[in-house]
Write an enzyme that holds these catalytic residues in place. Structure first.
Site, mmCIF file in Angstrom:
data_model
loop_
_atom_site.group_PDB
_atom_site.id
_atom_site.type_symbol
_atom_site.label_atom_id
_atom_site.label_comp_id
_atom_site.label_asym_id
_atom_site.label_seq_id
_atom_site.Cartn_x
_atom_site.Cartn_y
_atom_site.Cartn_z
ATOM 1 N N ARG A 51 0.972 7.335 2.134
ATOM 2 C CA ARG A 51 2.134 8.197 1.962
ATOM 3 C C ARG A 51 1.921 9.344 0.964
ATOM 4 O O ARG A 51 2.411 10.455 1.202
ATOM 5 C CB ARG A 51 3.340 7.363 1.554
ATOM 6 N N HIS B 106 1.485 -3.917 4.900
ATOM 7 C CA HIS B 106 1.933 -2.859 5.814
ATOM 8 C C HIS B 106 3.266 -2.281 5.348
ATOM 9 O O HIS B 106 4.208 -2.123 6.130
ATOM 10 C CB HIS B 106 2.061 -3.404 7.242
#
Length: 297
Positions: free
Chosen positions: A247, A193
């Site tokens: 991202r 994560h």
């Protein structure tokens, strides 16, 4: 002053990825087939969007735009936390969406979200197990909803509560992977994560052990620092079936919406295809760990 140690888990993960070198193989090579089969459905490549949330801050209807981009690229989409209407709008794009639910203290809210995912025609449903705690605060609390760690019997009960394939995100150990397998989980996301614990082991470092432990049947997604088709190739060589991209998609979404997402995912697919061609891997199943070498400097 930040007291936490450096370098971060993200940096360590990137360094580990970059330490893996590839053998080049040319004889008998051909244009490869990047098709990926998941839960009986074929996709153009083993690439998915990450289980992102709150993308309305990046672009209006950001989660739906992300899903539509995955649909245009013929790839899978994950959905993180968000209102019911958001998942509905993602499903309406035609994308195959895996809904990931956090481990809310209110367990009935988890059950409601599972039922809602079913009603939306979600491709699969699952839980994000690595967000129960917050540094210095005890249990985490997100958008006013407090979290609690998932217990094994609860996991079994949630898995058995739905006919959808169940996915657990946040696995980074053989211990958790084996508990998922015993509970009937169909797929796991090997992930830290983006470094919720400093000095977490890189997901790709754990992949071979986890794959050996769970066997060939379980679907394994990998994420964290995955940016290119070359990264995807390395993950598959070490035991993953597919990789999630998070991202790197944000800028594409902000600038060009769904088309930007689709084009970026296709570029990663093209990079994967080139890497497979240059290593004489005709299909995903031919990508193996013996192509990789560890840089020693």
């Amino acid at each position: 002053m930040d007291w936490r140690p450096t370098p971060s888990s993200d940096l360590i993960t990137r360094q580990y990825l970059d330490s893996l070198l590839l053998e080049v193989r040319h004889i008998d090579a051909e244009i490869p087939d990047t098709r990926f089969i998941c839960f009986g459905k074929a996709f153009s490549a083993p690439i998915t969007t990450g289980a992102l949330s709150h993308l309305h801050r990046t672009r209006e209807n950001g989660m739906a735009e992300m899903a539509r981009g995955a649909f245009l690229a013929d790839m899978l989409a994950f959905s993180g936390m968000g209102p019911e209407s958001e998942l509905e709008s993602m499903a309406e794009t035609g994308a195959s969406v895996i809904k990931i639910i956090k481990t809310y203290q209110d367990r009935e809210s988890i059950s409601r979200k599972i039922r809602h995912a079913e009603s939306c025609g979600a491709f699969a449903v699952g839980m994000d197990i690595d967000h129960a705690f917050s540094r210095g605060k005890g249990y985490d609390c997100i958008d006013g909803m407090e979290m609690r760690p998932l217990q094994f019997q609860e996991l079994k009960d949630f898995v058995q509560s739905t006919a959808l394939p169940f996915v657990i995100k946040g696995v980074l150990s053989v211990q958790d992977a084996l508990k998922c397998k015993e509970a009937g989980v169909k797929a796991i996301v090997v992930s830290h994560h983006n470094g919720r614990l400093d000095y977490s082991v890189p997901p790709l470092m754990m992949l071979p052990e986890i794959r050996r432990a769970v066997g060939p049947e379980m679907v394994i997604f990998a994420d964290c620092a995955i940016e290119t088709g070359l990264d995807v190739f390395k993950a598959i060589a070490l035991g993953a079936n597919a990789c999630s991209i998070g991202r790197p998609l944000m800028g594409c979404l902000k600038e060009n919406g769904a088309e930007g997402i689709a084009n970026h995912m296709r570029r990663i697919q093209s990079d994967l295809s080139y890497t497979m061609a240059m290593t004489c891997c005709h299909t995903l199943s031919e990508i193996s760990a013996d192509i990789l070498h560890k840089r020693m400097y």
